[in-house]
Write a protein that holds these residues in place. Structure first.
Motif, PDB file in Angstrom:
ATOM      1  N   ARG A  25       0.835  -1.214   0.000  1.00  0.00           N
ATOM      2  CA  ARG A  25       0.000   0.000   0.000  1.00  0.00           C
ATOM      3  C   ARG A  25       0.862   1.254   0.000  1.00  0.00           C
ATOM      4  NH1 ARG A  25      -2.363   3.456   3.495  1.00  0.00           N
ATOM      5  NH2 ARG A  25      -4.269   4.417   2.691  1.00  0.00           N
ATOM      6  N   SER A  26       1.857   1.291   0.901  1.00  0.00           N
ATOM      7  CA  SER A  26       2.660   2.532   0.973  1.00  0.00           C
ATOM      8  C   SER A  26       3.506   2.702  -0.289  1.00  0.00           C
ATOM      9  CB  SER A  26       3.553   2.509   2.216  1.00  0.00           C
ATOM     10  OG  SER A  26       4.333   1.329   2.214  1.00  0.00           O
TER      11      SER A  26
ATOM     12  N   LEU B 293       1.164   3.978  -3.132  1.00  0.00           N
ATOM     13  CA  LEU B 293       0.671   5.359  -2.944  1.00  0.00           C
ATOM     14  C   LEU B 293       1.529   6.328  -3.748  1.00  0.00           C
ATOM     15  CD1 LEU B 293      -0.281   5.703   0.851  1.00  0.00           C
ATOM     16  CD2 LEU B 293      -1.759   6.125  -1.138  1.00  0.00           C
ATOM     17  N   GLU B 294       2.844   6.020  -3.800  1.00  0.00           N
ATOM     18  CA  GLU B 294       3.778   6.877  -4.553  1.00  0.00           C
ATOM     19  C   GLU B 294       3.435   6.910  -6.038  1.00  0.00           C
ATOM     20  OE1 GLU B 294       7.793   5.238  -2.385  1.00  0.00           O
ATOM     21  OE2 GLU B 294       7.928   6.060  -4.417  1.00  0.00           O
TER      22      GLU B 294
ATOM     23  N   ASN C  44      -4.164   4.233  -4.413  1.00  0.00           N
ATOM     24  CA  ASN C  44      -4.435   4.036  -2.987  1.00  0.00           C
ATOM     25  C   ASN C  44      -5.319   2.804  -2.811  1.00  0.00           C
ATOM     26  OD1 ASN C  44      -4.859   4.129  -0.302  1.00  0.00           O
ATOM     27  ND2 ASN C  44      -5.960   6.095  -0.276  1.00  0.00           N
TER      28      ASN C  44
ATOM     29  N   PRO D  11      -7.134  -0.377  -0.859  1.00  0.00           N
ATOM     30  CA  PRO D  11      -7.673  -0.627   0.501  1.00  0.00           C
ATOM     31  C   PRO D  11      -7.062  -1.895   1.102  1.00  0.00           C
ATOM     32  CG  PRO D  11      -9.253  -1.366  -1.145  1.00  0.00           C
ATOM     33  CD  PRO D  11      -8.102  -0.774  -1.915  1.00  0.00           C
TER      34      PRO D  11
ATOM     35  N   ARG E 194      -2.067  -0.384  10.323  1.00  0.00           N
ATOM     36  CA  ARG E 194      -1.970   0.378   9.075  1.00  0.00           C
ATOM     37  C   ARG E 194      -0.696   0.010   8.323  1.00  0.00           C
ATOM     38  NH1 ARG E 194      -5.130   3.806   7.345  1.00  0.00           N
ATOM     39  NH2 ARG E 194      -3.575   4.933   6.093  1.00  0.00           N
ATOM     40  N   ARG E 195       0.383  -0.293   9.073  1.00  0.00           N
ATOM     41  CA  ARG E 195       1.631  -0.619   8.364  1.00  0.00           C
ATOM     42  C   ARG E 195       2.457  -1.633   9.154  1.00  0.00           C
ATOM     43  NH1 ARG E 195       1.595   4.383  10.245  1.00  0.00           N
ATOM     44  NH2 ARG E 195       0.796   5.254   8.294  1.00  0.00           N
TER      45      ARG E 195
ATOM     46  N   SER F  67     -13.383   0.775  -7.017  1.00  0.00           N
ATOM     47  CA  SER F  67     -13.868   2.131  -7.352  1.00  0.00           C
ATOM     48  C   SER F  67     -15.317   2.070  -7.810  1.00  0.00           C
ATOM     49  CB  SER F  67     -12.979   2.722  -8.468  1.00  0.00           C
ATOM     50  OG  SER F  67     -12.873   1.774  -9.520  1.00  0.00           O
TER      51      SER F  67
END
Ligand SMILES: Cc1cc2nc3c(=O)[nH]c(=O)nc-3n(C[C@H](O)[C@H](O)[C@H](O)COP(=O)(O)OP(=O)(O)OC[C@H]3O[C@@H](n4cnc5c(N)ncnc54)[C@H](O)[C@@H]3O)c2cc1C
Length: 381
Positions: A205-206, A209-210, A214, A216, A277-278, A380
């Protein structure tokens, strides 16, 4: 000048190692990057075993399993090593359990060999287990386990024989995506390639994001426990099936397990754990409370091991999607970037075919295997 490859793969776990193998088979120049040492214990793929089965609650996974087993056999032949251990498998639980219901329906519609065994008969055939009077028991003979770390190392060994390069202890810190290539910065220099594969597990995920995506993805901290069988063969893989207990109406979660083999101990665990979350937030020290909760289940359903000493407990990570289906797809903004993520605690059995599907998507734009449930656009919708 950056060293250039046809494809760069981020993450040498179950999915990245398999992808490296299938890209290398298609004569691609492959660079596989791993932030920790190969076969480390901080992700999702380390260890003795992972259940493999046809018995699934969604027909799509039953179909995918039909394509997967032959690939494991082919890999075993190429390696000259056993990876799949057949033990038979039982799914059991209260008669009204929806997931068990759907699993029975899927193996029936998938024309998969199976038996529905009455409780009394099941106690005779599987004396290690105790089933509730109203329980249903589904037996499937091909279920078993894949030797997890051996499979990861096997895919990498063959990929390297085909010329692939593995750089472990090499952290990818930056990804820049060009019109038809990518540049990747790492702790050991920068590299370029025509294609990028992101199989970064709980770190996906992280990283993504770059790239403007994004996803879930939640990180679940899961605990595995291996109960000592004190050398009794009663709980060994020769005489005991893998199992899934659909008892979430009776216990905090579904539980599952794998019989002991090569002295591993009898594996028992809850399907899931607390979300984070991470991965950097994860405490890898096992919880005694988890063992106590598991003993509660064992007292009811595998009483011979309820008070057994714990041979080993370990933390492992799930990367969970909201619907628990995988993500195997091309990046929505960059067709030369493909993603394998969100395997939600049930991806290992499919890792060899996921590796192939990622190479199909990157090189052919599509895969012949059933990826209907794995599309990013579902998030989406
Ligand atoms: C407790 C437990 C039990 C399970 N039981 C089963 C089972 O019985 N049957 C089954 O089919 N599946 C099972 N699974 C699920 C299965 O193990 C996973 O789906 C699978 O291992 C996921 O593989 P992966 O390659 O996506 O993740 P990982 O193995 O975590 O690989 C991702 C890799 O990417 C690397 N990475 C991340 N970021 C970077 C970066 N920036 N630079 C370089 N490298 C990076 C990480 O270090 C990691 O090695 C289980 C999982 C757990 C945790």
């Amino acid at each position: 000048m950056n060293q250039t490859f046809d494809v760069i793969i981020i993450g040498a776990g179950a999915m990245g190692s398999a992808a490296a193998y299938y890209f290398s088979r298609r004569k691609q120049r492959v660079l596989l990057l791993e932030q920790f040492e190969l076969d480390h214990r901080r992700g999702s793929s380390y260890g003795y075993s992972r259940i493999i089965r046809y018995s699934y609650d969604y027909p799509e996974y039953v179909e995918l399993a039909k394509d997967t087993f032959p690939l494991w056999f082919a890999l075993e032949n190429s390696l000259g090593e056993q990876l799949y251990v057949k033990t038979g498998g039982i799914d059991f639980g209260p008669a009204d359990d929806e997931m068990l219901d759907a699993t029975i329906a899927s193996v029936q519609s998938g024309m998969i060999e199976h038996e529905l065994i009455a409780v009394e008969e099941a106690h005779k055939r599987f004396p290690q287990y105790r089933f509730g009077e109203d329980f249903r028991i589904l037996y499937q003979p091909d279920s078993g386990f894949v030797k997890a770390s051996s499979a990861v190392r096997g895919h990498i060994l063959l990929a390297r024989q085909n010329g692939a390069i593995l750089k472990d202890n090499t952290v990818v810190s930056d990804i820049s995506i060009n019109r038809d290539s990518v540049d990747v910065s790492t702790s050991a220099g920068s590299y370029s390639a025509g294609k990028l594969v992101v199989t970064a597990g709980s770190w996906a995920r992280s990283l993504l994001l770059e790239t403007g995506l994004n996803l879930p993805l939640a990180v679940l901290r899961c605990q595995l426990n291996f109960m000592s069988t004190s050398g009794s063969s009663h709980y060994d893989s020769d005489s005991c099936p893998v199992w899934i207990a659909h008892v979430s109406s009776l216990f905090p979660e579904t539980l599952y397990g794998i019989p002991s083999h090569d002295g591993s101990g009898f594996k028992v665990a809850f399907h899931g754990g607390p979300p984070h979350r991470r991965p950097s937030e994860i405490d890898y020290n096992p919880d005694p409370e988890n063992v106590e909760a598991v003993r509660g289940f064992l007292r009811s359903h595998i009483p011979g091991l309820a008070e057994a000493p714990v041979r080993e407990s370990r933390i492992c990570l799930y990367t969970q999607t909201p619907d628990e289906h995988f993500i195997v797809d091309r990046h929505p903004h960059h067709a030369h970037v493909v993603i394998g993520a969100g395997f939600s605690g049930h991806g290992f059995k499919f890792s060899t075919i996921i590796g192939k599907m990622l190479s199909d998507l990157a090189l052919d734009g599509a895969t012949p295997h059933n990826d209907r449930l794995f599309k990013i656009r579902r998030f989406s919708a």
